[in-house]
Design a protein around this motif. Structure first.
Motif, PDB file in Angstrom:
ATOM      1  N   SER A   1      33.231  29.139  45.438  1.00 47.15           N
ATOM      2  CA  SER A   1      34.559  28.879  46.019  1.00 47.15           C
ATOM      3  C   SER A   1      35.661  29.696  45.324  1.00 47.15           C
ATOM      4  CB  SER A   1      34.890  27.392  45.947  1.00 47.15           C
ATOM      5  OG  SER A   1      34.954  26.947  44.614  1.00 47.15           O
ATOM      6  N   THR A   2      35.353  30.297  44.173  1.00 40.28           N
ATOM      7  CA  THR A   2      36.337  31.128  43.479  1.00 40.28           C
ATOM      8  C   THR A   2      36.696  32.360  44.306  1.00 40.28           C
ATOM      9  OG1 THR A   2      35.386  30.403  41.386  1.00 40.28           O
ATOM     10  CG2 THR A   2      36.818  32.324  41.300  1.00 40.28           C
ATOM     11  N   VAL A   3      35.708  32.886  45.030  1.00 38.30           N
ATOM     12  CA  VAL A   3      35.952  34.059  45.892  1.00 38.30           C
ATOM     13  C   VAL A   3      36.983  33.702  46.961  1.00 38.30           C
ATOM     14  CG1 VAL A   3      34.901  35.644  47.544  1.00 38.30           C
ATOM     15  CG2 VAL A   3      33.651  35.004  45.467  1.00 38.30           C
ATOM     16  N   SER A   4      36.795  32.537  47.595  1.00 39.80           N
ATOM     17  CA  SER A   4      37.749  32.092  48.625  1.00 39.80           C
ATOM     18  C   SER A   4      39.129  31.865  48.031  1.00 39.80           C
ATOM     19  CB  SER A   4      37.252  30.798  49.278  1.00 39.80           C
ATOM     20  OG  SER A   4      35.962  30.962  49.800  1.00 39.80           O
ATOM     21  N   ARG A   5      39.166  31.353  46.814  1.00 36.34           N
ATOM     22  CA  ARG A   5      40.455  31.091  46.143  1.00 36.34           C
ATOM     23  C   ARG A   5      41.228  32.387  45.926  1.00 36.34           C
ATOM     24  NH1 ARG A   5      44.828  29.179  44.897  1.00 36.34           N
ATOM     25  NH2 ARG A   5      45.432  28.522  42.826  1.00 36.34           N
ATOM     26  N   LEU A   6      40.547  33.434  45.487  1.00 39.22           N
ATOM     27  CA  LEU A   6      41.225  34.725  45.277  1.00 39.22           C
ATOM     28  C   LEU A   6      41.747  35.278  46.598  1.00 39.22           C
ATOM     29  CD1 LEU A   6      38.801  36.418  42.703  1.00 39.22           C
ATOM     30  CD2 LEU A   6      41.178  35.785  42.289  1.00 39.22           C
ATOM     31  N   MET A   7      40.959  35.130  47.665  1.00 40.15           N
ATOM     32  CA  MET A   7      41.405  35.615  48.977  1.00 40.15           C
ATOM     33  C   MET A   7      42.598  34.810  49.479  1.00 40.15           C
ATOM     34  SD  MET A   7      37.818  36.377  50.925  1.00 40.15           S
ATOM     35  CE  MET A   7      36.585  37.476  50.245  1.00 40.15           C
ATOM     36  N   ASN A   8      42.590  33.492  49.224  1.00 39.10           N
ATOM     37  CA  ASN A   8      43.723  32.650  49.614  1.00 39.10           C
ATOM     38  C   ASN A   8      44.990  33.041  48.872  1.00 39.10           C
ATOM     39  OD1 ASN A   8      42.139  31.211  51.361  1.00 39.10           O
ATOM     40  ND2 ASN A   8      41.740  29.527  49.941  1.00 39.10           N
ATOM     41  N   MET A   9      44.829  33.568  47.656  1.00 38.44           N
ATOM     42  CA  MET A   9      45.986  34.045  46.897  1.00 38.44           C
ATOM     43  C   MET A   9      46.571  35.321  47.490  1.00 38.44           C
ATOM     44  SD  MET A   9      45.093  33.609  42.870  1.00 38.44           S
ATOM     45  CE  MET A   9      45.289  32.057  42.024  1.00 38.44           C
ATOM     46  N   GLY A  10      45.793  35.997  48.335  1.00 45.16           N
ATOM     47  CA  GLY A  10      46.298  37.221  48.968  1.00 45.16           C
ATOM     48  C   GLY A  10      45.571  38.480  48.552  1.00 45.16           C
ATOM     49  N   ILE A  11      44.504  38.357  47.754  1.00 48.57           N
ATOM     50  CA  ILE A  11      43.742  39.536  47.344  1.00 48.57           C
ATOM     51  C   ILE A  11      42.794  39.938  48.477  1.00 48.57           C
ATOM     52  CG2 ILE A  11      42.189  40.506  45.578  1.00 48.57           C
ATOM     53  CD1 ILE A  11      44.944  39.688  44.534  1.00 48.57           C
ATOM     54  N   GLU A  12      42.778  41.211  48.810  1.00 43.45           N
ATOM     55  CA  GLU A  12      41.929  41.707  49.903  1.00 43.45           C
ATOM     56  C   GLU A  12      40.454  41.559  49.541  1.00 43.45           C
ATOM     57  OE1 GLU A  12      42.811  42.658  52.820  1.00 43.45           O
ATOM     58  OE2 GLU A  12      44.980  42.728  52.547  1.00 43.45           O
ATOM     59  N   PRO A  13      39.604  41.255  50.544  1.00 48.98           N
ATOM     60  CA  PRO A  13      38.166  41.104  50.269  1.00 48.98           C
ATOM     61  C   PRO A  13      37.538  42.314  49.573  1.00 48.98           C
ATOM     62  CG  PRO A  13      38.670  40.289  52.463  1.00 48.98           C
ATOM     63  CD  PRO A  13      39.935  40.924  51.951  1.00 48.98           C
ATOM     64  N   PHE A  14      37.943  43.536  49.982  1.00 45.92           N
ATOM     65  CA  PHE A  14      37.321  44.723  49.376  1.00 45.92           C
ATOM     66  C   PHE A  14      37.685  44.843  47.894  1.00 45.92           C
ATOM     67  CE2 PHE A  14      41.427  46.473  50.577  1.00 45.92           C
ATOM     68  CZ  PHE A  14      41.730  47.360  49.549  1.00 45.92           C
ATOM     69  N   LEU A  15      38.885  44.349  47.504  1.00 48.26           N
ATOM     70  CA  LEU A  15      39.275  44.369  46.083  1.00 48.26           C
ATOM     71  C   LEU A  15      38.486  43.334  45.282  1.00 48.26           C
ATOM     72  CD1 LEU A  15      43.173  44.794  46.302  1.00 48.26           C
ATOM     73  CD2 LEU A  15      41.509  46.483  45.521  1.00 48.26           C
ATOM     74  N   VAL A  16      38.282  42.136  45.895  1.00 51.08           N
ATOM     75  CA  VAL A  16      37.493  41.091  45.229  1.00 51.08           C
ATOM     76  C   VAL A  16      36.061  41.588  45.023  1.00 51.08           C
ATOM     77  CG1 VAL A  16      36.580  38.738  45.406  1.00 51.08           C
ATOM     78  CG2 VAL A  16      38.902  39.228  46.180  1.00 51.08           C
ATOM     79  N   ALA A  17      35.475  42.150  46.070  1.00 47.18           N
ATOM     80  CA  ALA A  17      34.093  42.630  46.005  1.00 47.18           C
ATOM     81  C   ALA A  17      33.926  43.730  44.965  1.00 47.18           C
ATOM     82  CB  ALA A  17      33.655  43.120  47.388  1.00 47.18           C
ATOM     83  N   SER A  18      34.931  44.589  44.827  1.00 45.48           N
ATOM     84  CA  SER A  18      34.831  45.728  43.917  1.00 45.48           C
ATOM     85  C   SER A  18      35.065  45.335  42.465  1.00 45.48           C
ATOM     86  CB  SER A  18      35.858  46.811  44.295  1.00 45.48           C
ATOM     87  OG  SER A  18      35.730  47.168  45.640  1.00 45.48           O
ATOM     88  N   SER A  19      35.899  44.311  42.234  1.00 47.24           N
ATOM     89  CA  SER A  19      36.349  44.033  40.867  1.00 47.24           C
ATOM     90  C   SER A  19      35.548  42.947  40.153  1.00 47.24           C
ATOM     91  CB  SER A  19      37.832  43.636  40.873  1.00 47.24           C
ATOM     92  OG  SER A  19      38.025  42.459  41.647  1.00 47.24           O
ATOM     93  N   VAL A  20      35.143  41.903  40.870  1.00 48.75           N
ATOM     94  CA  VAL A  20      34.529  40.742  40.201  1.00 48.75           C
ATOM     95  C   VAL A  20      33.060  41.016  39.882  1.00 48.75           C
ATOM     96  CG1 VAL A  20      33.985  38.288  40.367  1.00 48.75           C
ATOM     97  CG2 VAL A  20      36.132  39.151  41.326  1.00 48.75           C
ATOM     98  N   ASN A  21      32.713  40.931  38.615  1.00 48.53           N
ATOM     99  CA  ASN A  21      31.320  41.118  38.176  1.00 48.53           C
ATOM    100  C   ASN A  21      30.554  39.804  38.112  1.00 48.53           C
ATOM    101  OD1 ASN A  21      31.878  43.796  37.836  1.00 48.53           O
ATOM    102  ND2 ASN A  21      31.898  43.753  35.586  1.00 48.53           N
ATOM    103  N   LEU A  22      31.245  38.755  37.650  1.00 49.23           N
ATOM    104  CA  LEU A  22      30.560  37.479  37.432  1.00 49.23           C
ATOM    105  C   LEU A  22      31.564  36.333  37.468  1.00 49.23           C
ATOM    106  CD1 LEU A  22      27.738  36.632  34.995  1.00 49.23           C
ATOM    107  CD2 LEU A  22      29.886  35.412  34.663  1.00 49.23           C
ATOM    108  N   ILE A  23      31.107  35.185  37.995  1.00 47.68           N
ATOM    109  CA  ILE A  23      31.927  33.968  37.993  1.00 47.68           C
ATOM    110  C   ILE A  23      31.097  32.859  37.341  1.00 47.68           C
ATOM    111  CG2 ILE A  23      33.164  32.276  39.380  1.00 47.68           C
ATOM    112  CD1 ILE A  23      33.310  34.496  41.588  1.00 47.68           C
TER     113      ILE A  23
END
Length: 577
Positions: free
Chosen positions: A437-459
């Motif tokens: 659900s952390t991925v959805s939280r970042l997107m809800n904050m306004g971060i684009e999916p391609f930025l989340v996919a590129s930057s996050v290594n581990l949760i």
């Protein structure tokens, strides 16, 4: 309120006015207690005084001369305390300690002893001469300081803090404040001793937080121990403002400001078994309906566990976590509610990465522990130094690793993501329920999916559960169906032997001692990146992560149950299937 034994005996016609005057004259000449003097003069019998006091106070009486007290019970209360309050411990049953005393209405004595021992205190009445004789008899064989009992040593330190202010030294004390009445109250010896007693008792009991709470007809002090709060004291209402002012002065806060929240810090030095030790308290002051509530968070560097192998990670999860934080760039996020150990995990990661050739910078609110070799910045929103502003400055300071205390808004998240994409390792925290659900939280904050996919290594999502006391934990028979219902496989359900809390002296009869972490580590693989780019839901991401071998929080909890570290109740309380 204590009664005068002479007046009571006179009213009951056990002695005449002439005998009372004679006893008072003898007491004046020789000193000592009136009750003891009356017995010595043969005017009354010891058992008569005991029976009279029992009727007066409505509590049972005891004949100490016919009672043999075990040495282990005597050691629970130091000699100085027994002398000071004229009490003697008699028996202990479970979490209740029975003490004999001449005045069972002395709430200060009862509260102090409750603090020192950690037991509920039940008073019984004995005469002054019987208590004095018992103290002389039993404490001559137990020399304080040579019992070898850790509990006795801790109790003695707390008792000394209650009697004198010398053992607790407030570092960087404030200058005099011009709020005369509050200062005068907070500076009175009983208030200083009481506050010092609370601080020392919290340290001795291993509390993580102290709650000082005013209500309409009650003023209470609670400790948070192993995640749960316990009421430890109810000071008189008349001490409310004085105690609050004393803590605020120690924390360098404005004692005249009672309408706005304030935050401060107390650093004290005290003697721990002859060794000088320092500890910090983070103080939060919040105006409530009936006064100011104070919460003090204990920050004990000696208890900060920086060895990642001891936090509670499963071997496979720890391997993933260490592999990702060791990468030169990317983002590693630790998630969970307040008090779930996120800061400890991040500090452990920083400690592992802290080598001479690495520039590590942190932005924290507040800085909980000082770490040598790490550039730590205290965030102050009031002057414009928020997480985003600190992050911008960090990027001009040539960092290798950046720790952001918490990603709270779009601006901080955006800069953190960009920093992770431009050659920096970024560590941070978020408040989410689980890793997917952390991925959805970042997107809800306004971060684009391609930025989340590129930057996050581990949760890494985590929780803390109470650890079963190793000295008293016992078997917890459960049918296989019950084990399957909580999440065990049918094969495991046939072999797993869960344990449950029992309670003993070492764990204060709770059955638990300390805490252990549950970890859900989701490594962002290429297949998960594709799902994130497609805007997949948290459920779809979770399903894929499970296929790739992610251990969920519930699975981590069940592994701890299987290993005998915690109970099924704790696992179910903190996780979902």
């Amino acid at each position: 309120m204590a009664v005068r034994i002479g007046e009571l005996l006179l009213r009951e016609k056990r002695i005449s006015p002439g005998q009372l005057q004679e006893a008072l004259n003898a007491q004046k000449a020789n000193g000592g207690k009136l009750g003891i003097t009356l017995v010595k003069l043969g005017m009354v019998k010891d058992e008569d005084i005991t029976a009279l006091l029992s009727r007066q106070y409505g509590v049972p009486s005891i004949d100490l001369s016919k009672f043999e007290i075990d040495n282990s019970i005597i050691k629970l209360i130091p000699a100085e305390t027994a002398q000071k309050y004229q009490v003697i411990p008699v028996t202990r049953t479970g979490a209740t300690l029975t003490i004999a005393m001449t005045d069972p209405t002395n709430v200060f004595a009862l509260d102090d002893i409750k603090f020192m021992t950690g037991y509920n205190v039940e008073p019984v009445v004995a005469s002054e001469s019987a208590v004095a004789d018992a103290i002389g008899r039993y404490y001559s064989t137990v020399r304080n300081g040579t019992t070898g009992s850790m509990l006795d040593t801790a109790n003695r330190a707390i008792d000394e803090a209650n009697q004198t202010n010398e053992d607790v030294e407030v570092l960087e004390e404030l200058e005099e404040l011009d709020v005369a009445s509050l200062e005068r109250q907070s500076g009175e010896a009983p208030v200083i001793r009481l506050v010092n007693l609370v601080l020392m008792s919290a340290i001795q009991k291993g509390a993580s937080d102290i709650h000082i709470e005013p209500y309409e007809r009650e003023f209470r002090v609670r400790f948070r121990i192993d995640g749960l709060t316990y009421v430890v004291m109810n000071p008189p209402m008349k001490f409310r403002d004085a105690i609050t002012s004393r803590v605020k002065i120690m924390a360098k806060l404005d004692i005249a400001e009672k309408r706005l929240p304030q935050d401060g810090r107390i650093k004290i030095r005290f003697s721990d078994n002859g060794v000088s030790k320092e500890i910090d308290f983070r103080v939060s002051c919040l105006p409530t309906l009936f006064g100011e509530k104070l919460v003090l968070r204990l920050l004990d560097r000696d208890k900060l566990m920086l060895d990642m192998t001891k936090l509670g990670f499963e071997a496979e999860s720890l391997q993933k976590f260490e592999r990702q934080i060791s990468k030169p760039w990317g983002m590693v996020l630790v998630t969970g509610p307040t008090g779930s150990g996120k800061t400890n995990t991040l500090y452990s990661a920083i400690s592992k990465l802290n080598v001479e050739g690495t520039n590590i910078m942190t932005a924290e609110d507040p800085v909980e522990f000082n770490m040598p070799g790490v550039n730590q910045v205290l965030v102050k929103d009031s002057i414009g130094l928020n997480f985003a502003a600190a992050l911008r400055s960090f990027l001009r300071q040539d960092p290798n690793i950046i720790l952001v205390g918490e990603i709270r808004d779009f601006e901080t998240a955006e800069i953190a993501v960009k920093a992770s994409l431009t050659g920096h390792m970024v560590l941070s925290t978020l408040h989410t329920n689980d890793a997917p659900s952390t991925v959805s939280r970042l997107m809800n904050m306004g971060i684009e999916p391609f930025l989340v996919a590129s930057s996050v290594n581990l949760i890494c999502a985590q929780r803390l559960v109470r650890r079963l006391c190793p000295h008293c934990k016992g078997p917890h028979p459960m049918p296989p169906k019950g084990l399957v219902d909580v999440g065990f496989s049918e094969e495991d359900a046939e072999t797993v032997k869960p344990l449950q809390p029992v309670g003993c002296e070492k764990c204060n009869n709770t059955g638990y001692k300390g805490r252990v972490g549950l970890y859900e580590v989701m490594e962002v693989s290429d297949s998960l990146r594709e799902l994130i780019l497609m805007g997949a839901s948290a459920i779809e991401i979770r399903r894929k992560a499970l296929e790739e071998g992610m251990i969920t929080l519930r699975m981590s909890g069940l592994l701890k149950v299987k290993a005998g570290l915690t109970s099924i109740e704790e696992c179910v309380r903190e996780t979902v299937k």
